[in-house]
Design a protein around this motif. Structure first.
Motif: not given
Length: 823
Positions: A657-661, A663-674
């Motif tokens: 699973f990936r998050a950021g961007g 479509d998920s956590l706006r305000g964070f760069e794509n796929n950088t959360v975790g």
């Protein structure tokens, strides 16, 4: 207006009488001549005459003749003469309108004025009836007076042109609107002035900073406010409330308005009894149990109205579409109670003759008809019609759906049902070239269509190449493979993915696969889906890190560590979905839930499972649903099952699973959360003779994880709330294609298999570099503004975000833009 017309007609008749005074006695018409015709043909003019050759003519018949010619609207003046036995009629035709201009109008658009003139039969190319102009001038002045512009003036200027033509100009002097200086309420004791003024739309004496408030007087708003106050009192038991008088006065210069409302509040009344009379179709007991009104409650007009509507809809379920439900109050002023008698007349049971569709220029009738739950020939059911409307509204290619029932002439028990739909873009077609800081050169081409050729079938063909991925996908789904609603679809795909350029730890994944799926409808809201997919993955250029070292060692060739690893997987999937949303795109009410699970077959190269759950709830905050509240949650978990060579299998890192961007956590760069990778330099290495060789003072150290890219995890929870608001400066009719919302996003990605205690033996300085990626208490949060536009090229999302909670090493983005699925 009418008096003026009568005077004009009288003068004309008198003129005609005197013109023919010498021939006042009857005579036989031997011939008829009409002089002065230009645009009107002689044959057409003769058809307007109530006189033929051979008729006897007298003064009464002459007056009839003149009146008939004026009624034709073609002539401005008429004279009747006699030349022996010949009837001579001299006419002057009305001038033809050559052009219509508007000047000085701001509050009324040209289109509205044009429509108003056409309704009065004033249009270019038609004869001008000057008698109508005065009524138009007065009507426009009345409109300006109703919005507080008492100095406004409207003049119709007619300019003659050659060949009996005229130019018509409407000249407007709108002036300034009168502001409300004060609103006085007289007679209120129960509720204060401030409470009552808060309920109405008209405002006065607003603070300087409240620049959105409107203090201009409008007659329509005053009428609405009077009804609002009446409802406010009667909804709270004041059954005898009345507004005795309303005074509107203006200052001498007509720039200010004073409004005075004189009211009689009366007393509060409670309901002493609720009685049902009439034909209840044998449903008396059921209706009594669920009736909203009950004895002992405070009288509430809104609840009484709701009860009448409730009974009408309830009877409509059984085919009685036009019942009459009347509430008869019996007021007892002594004990301040009221007995409510609900008189019910269901009328005749109504049957549906035909169901028609309009507005579907692209979509075939049969695509809409299969969503309809009201059958032709069956009795009319409001429940079935509302369900049909809801099902069609949830189609992604429908923007609006409405229906009406039309009674058939001469048929008391039959109706036609007319569905009127408004279609919206159901997919996208794109082809282009672009360049970005992260994506570098990108090429893309594709078509995605949810309503292919109007059949309701979904077809997708997409080719994309950016710096981190090149892919091609073909997909097809027939949502009605069978008449019962069983769907069937398939997908074929190929992809080359460079994780390093997608903000992830470096690895390359070359994959291809194909799959098939089918769905089964359980009921109107629930659906089951099943599928099977084959995938081939080849992983290369992998930077091995601690979290996947055991997994990688199980498949890598120790003699050729750079050769990469490859896998064949056979996935079986199952899913459940439920939707009560009022629309398929940009919903404002209802909810949706979706749960999916996939598991690889035991004969696959890797054995793992993955579960996802997604839910959304929309709560409308206003009657027009332009204001709405959204609460959403998405959760996922995956892991391996079984073991290989004594090692437990885990979720493959490429399926994390990936998050950021956007479509998920706006305000964070794509796929950088975790979680981030852990690279540890060992303290010793093994020599060929088996001895351990120390690596020096910097051995057994940890690379600073805050500088590394994310790797994803096997567990994820994302949630958020949004306040959906009307988009500023856009008309209400665009609400279904543009959405603006204020949001708060919360969530994180975890690695539940991570064990931070495995690093307890490190020096404290090195141990502090490692975060506990299994700690459920770790999360990120952001807030901001989002604008979504359903453009002809596909959904576009623009987000402006502020980070509320982050961790060391997180990359933020104030503005983000995304083309993809809306939510």
């Amino acid at each position: 207006m009418k008096l003026k017309q009568l005077v004009v007609a009288g003068l004309m008749l008198s003129g005609a009488f005197f013109a023919s005074a010498e021939n006042a006695s009857e005579f036989v018409v031997e011939d008829i001549k009409i002089e002065g015709l230009q645009r009107v043909a002689l044959g057409a003019a003769l058809t307007y005459l109530p006189v033929n050759v051979g008729d006897k003519l007298n003064s009464f018949r002459i007056s009839q003749l003149i009146r008939s010619l004026y009624d034709s609207t073609h002539f401005e003046s008429i004279k009747v003469l006699r030349d022996g036995g010949t009837l001579v009629i001299q006419v002057r035709e009305r001038a033809t309108i050559s052009r219509i201009n508007f000047e000085g109008n701001k509050d009324i658009k040209d289109e509205q004025l044009q429509q108003s003139l056409e309704e009065s039969d004033i249009r270019v190319g038609e004869p001008l009836d000057k008698t109508v102009l005065t009524s138009i001038e007065n009507g426009l002045k009345d409109f300006y007076y109703s919005i507080g512009k008492y100095n406004a003036d409207v003049s119709a200027i007619v300019t003659p042109l050659p060949r009996n033509r005229v130019d018509l100009k409407l000249l407007f002097e709108e002036g300034d609107a009168a502001d409300i200086k004060q609103i006085n309420i007289v007679g209120n004791e129960v509720f204060s002035d401030a409470e009552l003024l808060e309920q109405i739309e008209l405002r006065f004496d607003t603070p300087w900073w409240d620049f959105l408030s409107e203090t201009r007087y409008q007659k329509q708003k005053l009428t609405g406010d009077m009804e609002t106050l009446e409802s406010y009192y009667k909804d709270r038991g004041y059954l005898r409330y009345s507004l005795d008088s309303t005074q509107v006065s203006m200052t001498p210069d007509k720039s200010g308005i004073y409004i005075t409302l004189n009211m009689d509040e009366g007393e509060q009344y409670t309901i002493s009894e609720v009685e049902l009379i009439g034909d209840l179709l044998g449903q008396e007991e059921a209706i009594s149990r669920i009736l909203p009104l009950s004895e002992g409650k405070m009288y509430n007009l809104a609840e009484v109205t709701y009860t009448e509507e409730f009974l009408s809809k309830y009877l409509g379920r059984f085919g009685y579409a036009f019942p009459e439900v009347t509430t008869i109050p019996e007021i007892n002023d002594e004990d301040k109670t009221v007995k409510l008698t609900l008189s019910v007349d269901p009328g005749k049971r109504i049957y549906v003759r035909r169901i028609n569709f309009s507005g579907n220029d692209v979509t075939a009738d049969e695509v809409l008809r299969r969503e309809v739950r009201q059958m032709e020939g069956a009795w009319l059911s409001n429940t079935a019609l509302e369900t049909s409307k809801a099902r069609m509204s949830r189609l992604t290619y429908m923007e609006e759906v409405d229906f009406e029932t039309v009674r058939l002439p001469g048929e008391e028990d039959k109706v036609d049902v007319n569905f009127k739909v408004k279609e919206q873009p159901s997919g996208s077609f794109n082809a282009g070239i672009g360049y970005g800081d992260r994506t570098k050169l990108s090429l893309q081409a594709g078509i995605q269509q949810d309503n292919f050729l109007g059949t309701g079938k979904r077809l997708g063909l997409n080719l994309n190449t950016v710096s981190y991925q090149q892919s091609a996908t073909i997909s097809y789904t027939d949502p009605y493979f069978t008449i019962d609603g069983i769907s069937l679809g398939g997908t074929l795909f190929y992809s080359e993915f460079d994780a390093g350029n997608a903000n992830l730890v470096q690895y390359n994944n070359k994959s291809w696969g194909l799959g098939a799926n089918f769905g089964y409808p359980v009921d109107e809201y629930n659906r089951l889906n099943f599928g099977v997919t084959y995938k081939y993955n080849k992983i290369s250029q992998l930077q091995t890190y601690d979290q996947i070292r055991n997994f990688y060692d199980m498949f890598a060739d120790p003699n050729d560590p750079d050769a990469g690893i490859q896998f064949n997987t056979y996935e079986f999937s199952a899913g459940w979905s439920r939707s009560t949303l009022n629309r398929g795109v940009f919903p404002t009410a209802g909810s949706s839930q979706r749960a999916t699970a996939k598991i690889t077959a035991p004969f696959s190269d890797v054995d793992y499972f993955k579960i996802n759950f997604d839910t959304k709830f929309y709560f409308p905050l206003s009657r027009d649903q332009r204001w709405s509240f959204l609460a959403r949650l998405e959760a996922g978990y995956g892991n391996g099952y079984g073991d290989l060579d004594g090692n437990d299998q885990i979720l493959p890192f490429w399926d994390n699973f990936r998050a950021g961007g956007s479509d998920s956590l706006r305000g964070f760069e794509n796929n950088t959360v975790g979680p981030r990778p852990i690279y540890r330099r060992p303290s010793t290495i093994t020599a060929p003779d088996g001895s351990q060789i120390p690596l020096g003072p910097n051995a057994d150290t940890i690379t600073d994880t805050t500088r590394l890219r994310a790797i994803g995890g096997n567990a994820m929870v994302l949630g958020g709330v949004e306040l959906i608001v009307p988009t500023p400066f856009l008309d209400e009719e665009l609400d279904n294609s543009v959405r603006t919302s204020l949001f708060v996003d919360v969530g994180n990605v975890w690695d539940t298999e991570f064990r931070v205690e495995n690093y307890d033996g490190l020096a404290e300085s090195e141990r502090n570099k490692i975060a506990d990626y299994s700690d459920i208490g770790r999360f990120r949060a952001s807030a901001g503004l989002s604008v979504q536009w359903l453009s002809p090229m596909g959904p576009m999302i623009f987000s402006f975000s502020r980070i509320l909670k982050e961790e060391d090493g997180d990359e933020s983005r104030f503005f983000s833009f995304n083309i993809g699925q809306t939510f």
